[in-house]
Write a protein that holds these residues in place. Sequence first.
Motif, PDB file in Angstrom:
ATOM      1  N   SER A 151       0.817  -1.216   0.000  1.00 32.02           N
ATOM      2  CA  SER A 151       0.000   0.000   0.000  1.00 32.02           C
ATOM      3  C   SER A 151       0.850   1.266   0.000  1.00 32.02           C
ATOM      4  CB  SER A 151      -0.920   0.010   1.227  1.00 32.02           C
ATOM      5  OG  SER A 151      -0.190   0.244   2.426  1.00 32.02           O
ATOM      6  N   ARG A 152       2.142   1.119   0.365  1.00 34.35           N
ATOM      7  CA  ARG A 152       3.040   2.272   0.433  1.00 34.35           C
ATOM      8  C   ARG A 152       4.016   2.318  -0.731  1.00 34.35           C
ATOM      9  NH1 ARG A 152       0.899   5.912   3.910  1.00 34.35           N
ATOM     10  NH2 ARG A 152       0.232   4.899   5.843  1.00 34.35           N
ATOM     11  N   THR A 153       4.026   1.274  -1.529  1.00 37.16           N
ATOM     12  CA  THR A 153       4.993   1.209  -2.626  1.00 37.16           C
ATOM     13  C   THR A 153       4.283   0.854  -3.923  1.00 37.16           C
ATOM     14  OG1 THR A 153       5.411  -1.140  -2.168  1.00 37.16           O
ATOM     15  CG2 THR A 153       6.840   0.463  -1.080  1.00 37.16           C
ATOM     16  N   GLY A 154       5.013   0.909  -4.999  1.00 35.16           N
ATOM     17  CA  GLY A 154       4.481   0.496  -6.288  1.00 35.16           C
ATOM     18  C   GLY A 154       3.479   1.492  -6.846  1.00 35.16           C
ATOM     19  N   LYS A 155       2.742   1.057  -7.852  1.00 30.71           N
ATOM     20  CA  LYS A 155       1.797   1.933  -8.530  1.00 30.71           C
ATOM     21  C   LYS A 155       0.543   2.142  -7.698  1.00 30.71           C
ATOM     22  CE  LYS A 155       3.095   0.600 -13.260  1.00 30.71           C
ATOM     23  NZ  LYS A 155       2.577   0.024 -14.523  1.00 30.71           N
ATOM     24  N   HIS A 156      -0.070   3.321  -7.913  1.00 30.07           N
ATOM     25  CA  HIS A 156      -1.383   3.546  -7.318  1.00 30.07           C
ATOM     26  C   HIS A 156      -2.412   2.770  -8.120  1.00 30.07           C
ATOM     27  CE1 HIS A 156      -0.140   6.616  -4.481  1.00 30.07           C
ATOM     28  NE2 HIS A 156       0.570   7.186  -5.436  1.00 30.07           N
ATOM     29  N   LEU A 157      -3.546   2.509  -7.516  1.00 25.54           N
ATOM     30  CA  LEU A 157      -4.592   1.761  -8.209  1.00 25.54           C
ATOM     31  C   LEU A 157      -5.177   2.601  -9.342  1.00 25.54           C
ATOM     32  CD1 LEU A 157      -6.501   0.186  -5.193  1.00 25.54           C
ATOM     33  CD2 LEU A 157      -4.747  -0.854  -6.616  1.00 25.54           C
ATOM     34  N   ASN A 158      -5.556   1.910 -10.409  1.00 27.61           N
ATOM     35  CA  ASN A 158      -6.211   2.597 -11.512  1.00 27.61           C
ATOM     36  C   ASN A 158      -7.605   3.043 -11.085  1.00 27.61           C
ATOM     37  OD1 ASN A 158      -4.062   2.109 -13.320  1.00 27.61           O
ATOM     38  ND2 ASN A 158      -4.842   0.066 -13.782  1.00 27.61           N
ATOM     39  N   VAL A 159      -7.936   4.287 -11.378  1.00 27.11           N
ATOM     40  CA  VAL A 159      -9.265   4.821 -11.079  1.00 27.11           C
ATOM     41  C   VAL A 159      -9.866   5.329 -12.383  1.00 27.11           C
ATOM     42  CG1 VAL A 159     -10.579   6.562  -9.808  1.00 27.11           C
ATOM     43  CG2 VAL A 159      -8.584   5.485  -8.743  1.00 27.11           C
ATOM     44  N   ARG A 160     -11.042   4.860 -12.693  1.00 27.73           N
ATOM     45  CA  ARG A 160     -11.680   5.269 -13.937  1.00 27.73           C
ATOM     46  C   ARG A 160     -12.016   6.753 -13.941  1.00 27.73           C
ATOM     47  NH1 ARG A 160     -16.117   0.930 -16.206  1.00 27.73           N
ATOM     48  NH2 ARG A 160     -14.664  -0.750 -16.752  1.00 27.73           N
ATOM     49  N   ARG A 198     -14.383  -5.594  -4.612  1.00 31.49           N
ATOM     50  CA  ARG A 198     -14.728  -6.576  -5.654  1.00 31.49           C
ATOM     51  C   ARG A 198     -14.856  -5.901  -7.017  1.00 31.49           C
ATOM     52  NH1 ARG A 198     -19.974  -8.773  -7.518  1.00 31.49           N
ATOM     53  NH2 ARG A 198     -19.583 -10.842  -8.434  1.00 31.49           N
ATOM     54  N   LYS A 199     -15.470  -4.735  -7.026  1.00 30.85           N
ATOM     55  CA  LYS A 199     -15.604  -3.999  -8.280  1.00 30.85           C
ATOM     56  C   LYS A 199     -14.232  -3.646  -8.843  1.00 30.85           C
ATOM     57  CE  LYS A 199     -17.785   0.128 -10.274  1.00 30.85           C
ATOM     58  NZ  LYS A 199     -18.571   1.351  -9.979  1.00 30.85           N
ATOM     59  N   ALA A 200     -13.317  -3.210  -7.970  1.00 31.40           N
ATOM     60  CA  ALA A 200     -11.960  -2.869  -8.414  1.00 31.40           C
ATOM     61  C   ALA A 200     -11.234  -4.099  -8.935  1.00 31.40           C
ATOM     62  CB  ALA A 200     -11.184  -2.231  -7.255  1.00 31.40           C
ATOM     63  N   ILE A 201     -11.428  -5.234  -8.285  1.00 33.90           N
ATOM     64  CA  ILE A 201     -10.780  -6.480  -8.709  1.00 33.90           C
ATOM     65  C   ILE A 201     -11.256  -6.892 -10.101  1.00 33.90           C
ATOM     66  CG2 ILE A 201     -10.809  -8.977  -8.266  1.00 33.90           C
ATOM     67  CD1 ILE A 201     -10.618  -8.219  -5.262  1.00 33.90           C
ATOM     68  N   LEU A 202     -12.549  -6.781 -10.335  1.00 29.56           N
ATOM     69  CA  LEU A 202     -13.111  -7.166 -11.626  1.00 29.56           C
ATOM     70  C   LEU A 202     -12.634  -6.258 -12.755  1.00 29.56           C
ATOM     71  CD1 LEU A 202     -16.772  -7.993 -10.523  1.00 29.56           C
ATOM     72  CD2 LEU A 202     -15.030  -9.622 -11.283  1.00 29.56           C
ATOM     73  N   GLU A 203     -12.292  -5.008 -12.424  1.00 27.48           N
ATOM     74  CA  GLU A 203     -11.923  -4.034 -13.450  1.00 27.48           C
ATOM     75  C   GLU A 203     -10.415  -3.896 -13.647  1.00 27.48           C
ATOM     76  OE1 GLU A 203     -13.709  -0.414 -12.145  1.00 27.48           O
ATOM     77  OE2 GLU A 203     -15.745  -0.966 -12.785  1.00 27.48           O
ATOM     78  N   ASP A 204      -9.609  -4.353 -12.685  1.00 31.17           N
ATOM     79  CA  ASP A 204      -8.176  -4.036 -12.694  1.00 31.17           C
ATOM     80  C   ASP A 204      -7.337  -5.311 -12.636  1.00 31.17           C
ATOM     81  OD1 ASP A 204      -5.607  -3.062 -12.283  1.00 31.17           O
ATOM     82  OD2 ASP A 204      -6.245  -1.492 -10.900  1.00 31.17           O
ATOM     83  N   GLU A 205      -6.759  -5.698 -13.760  1.00 31.38           N
ATOM     84  CA  GLU A 205      -5.937  -6.909 -13.825  1.00 31.38           C
ATOM     85  C   GLU A 205      -4.678  -6.767 -12.982  1.00 31.38           C
ATOM     86  OE1 GLU A 205      -3.802  -9.829 -17.169  1.00 31.38           O
ATOM     87  OE2 GLU A 205      -4.912  -8.031 -17.797  1.00 31.38           O
ATOM     88  N   GLU A 206      -4.078  -5.567 -12.971  1.00 27.26           N
ATOM     89  CA  GLU A 206      -2.866  -5.355 -12.179  1.00 27.26           C
ATOM     90  C   GLU A 206      -3.148  -5.543 -10.692  1.00 27.26           C
ATOM     91  OE1 GLU A 206      -0.745  -1.781 -12.923  1.00 27.26           O
ATOM     92  OE2 GLU A 206      -0.806  -1.993 -15.107  1.00 27.26           O
ATOM     93  N   LEU A 207      -4.322  -5.122 -10.259  1.00 22.33           N
ATOM     94  CA  LEU A 207      -4.693  -5.300  -8.857  1.00 22.33           C
ATOM     95  C   LEU A 207      -4.793  -6.781  -8.520  1.00 22.33           C
ATOM     96  CD1 LEU A 207      -5.728  -4.364  -6.081  1.00 22.33           C
ATOM     97  CD2 LEU A 207      -8.018  -4.191  -7.091  1.00 22.33           C
ATOM     98  N   ARG A 208      -5.378  -7.566  -9.400  1.00 22.94           N
ATOM     99  CA  ARG A 208      -5.496  -9.009  -9.150  1.00 22.94           C
ATOM    100  C   ARG A 208      -4.124  -9.651  -8.992  1.00 22.94           C
ATOM    101  NH1 ARG A 208      -9.527  -8.340 -13.173  1.00 22.94           N
ATOM    102  NH2 ARG A 208      -8.250  -9.319 -14.815  1.00 22.94           N
ATOM    103  N   HIS A 209      -3.169  -9.238  -9.831  1.00 28.17           N
ATOM    104  CA  HIS A 209      -1.805  -9.772  -9.725  1.00 28.17           C
ATOM    105  C   HIS A 209      -1.144  -9.318  -8.423  1.00 28.17           C
ATOM    106  CE1 HIS A 209      -2.162 -11.534 -13.557  1.00 28.17           C
ATOM    107  NE2 HIS A 209      -1.900 -10.470 -14.304  1.00 28.17           N
ATOM    108  N   GLU A 210      -1.412  -8.085  -8.010  1.00 26.58           N
ATOM    109  CA  GLU A 210      -0.809  -7.566  -6.787  1.00 26.58           C
ATOM    110  C   GLU A 210      -1.346  -8.309  -5.560  1.00 26.58           C
ATOM    111  OE1 GLU A 210       0.795  -3.250  -5.268  1.00 26.58           O
ATOM    112  OE2 GLU A 210      -0.792  -3.351  -6.766  1.00 26.58           O
TER     113      GLU A 210
END
Length: 513
Positions: free
Chosen positions: A195-204, A313-325
């Motif tokens: 949560s403190r490193t890497g990319k921020h989450l994608n926001v539509r 859950r909505k973010a997971i369904l929309e964001d492949e990078e989040l699922r990998h993280e």
Amino acid sequence: MPPYQYSSVSESLLPDNGKLKKQIAEATGNDFNCCYQCGKCTAGCPAGNFMDNPPTRIMRLVQAGYIEEALKSDALWYCVGCQTCTARCPQNMDIAGTMDALRSLALESGIVSDDKAKKLVTAFHVSFLNNVKKHGRLQELSLVNSYKLRTRSFLQDAGAGMTMIKEGKINILHSLSGRDDVKGKEQISAIFKASRTGKHLNVRKRKPKSASMITDGPVAITPGSTIGYYPGCSLTGTAKEYDISVRKMCELLGIKLREIPDWNCCGATSAHATNHKLSVLLPARNQALADDAGMEFILTPCAACHNRQVTARKAILEDEELRHEVKEATGIEPTGRAEFIGVTQLLESLGEEAIRSRVTRPLSALRLACYYGCLLVRPLDDMRFDDPENPQKMESVVRALGANTVEWEFKIECCGAGHTLAQQGMVEDLTHSIAKNAANNGAEAFVVACPLCHANLDMRQESMRKRYGDLDPMPVYYISELVAIACGADPIEVAVGKHFVPALELLSKPSAP
């Protein structure tokens, strides 16, 4: 500063070079140029009277690039995160998200208000998240102790604390032994690090759109089904009676519950108030565990937990990078298959007739105000459960139990949410308005589906009534308690006697013919 007296822009504060404004835009998805200062966000803000810069002004400061003044605003520490501003914005701006993004940036940069509210609210959030980082789940006693040490408010709620220990809502031995800690602590540590490193989450990107009232239909659950269960932290402690009544209700309705294995705290409300990425990663672990266990529906009684799980859950369904993280942190890649539902959704799925057919003790003597609070129905695009301005599905269930419901205006007004420790005075003001409106419309008690709402209306009621002196005691029932009692459970069996406002006597009134 008196309510609604706007602070003037300091001559020393000039618009930044656009970097911070861009950062906030990326975190929220907002195009701040779309805000035309209609004022609907401020008009509906329950905490607006306490703010130096209410939501409309905050949006204008960001729009004009005066980010430093926005960061120094007291308003960030009075915001209750109720989503009313976002839900009512005609331009589809995420105003609540803007408050969260500014608060996070203020803490990160050190450009913060000197107001006492900032110190109290920050102390709560720090104590909350440190507790989750250590245990994986919220240990409420150690949270309160940490908060009191940080704020030196040692006598605050001492009486209530002793009552909770006496009633078994707080177990000192469990808090000291770590018995209830999450087993996968290394995964929790990895989540906090991510949560403190890497990319921020994608926001539509958010764009203006016409408001539409589209809700999902009832989920497919029938008596005899086995569904997942996410009790959340409060139901294992201070809201123990909610857990007891939910389990009994499900037993009487023919629903079997199976807890998510090794579930963790979802981070509500402190994670989303200070770190957007953490607020998604914590509930995402629960999603991954539920998906891995093959669960289809997970009952989530707490409205705040439910809201965070639905959002994740909505973010997971929309964001492949989040699922990998999430997979990197937990070893499991979430699919988003499992769907988290609230208690009222479960009851809706069974249907009014099925519930009515199981009622052996009609509650026809009760006149109840169904209190939804804010997070049960907002934001509509995520929750998709009921009308966010005038929900009715809880009333339908309560009437199926034989009880009477009242029409009133404050059923979706925020009670102060997670500010019950840090902003007790504000919570008393907000709950007084709610209780006064309910009483004026003929209600003698509340029915709720959220432990935070219950705590603010029940635990804070005595001090609120002493302060205002114009209300009689009003019991606060969980909807699961009423369903269980109407279907044959003894009120003592579902722990109604553990409430702060005495609630047993009203249930003993003879039913109307």
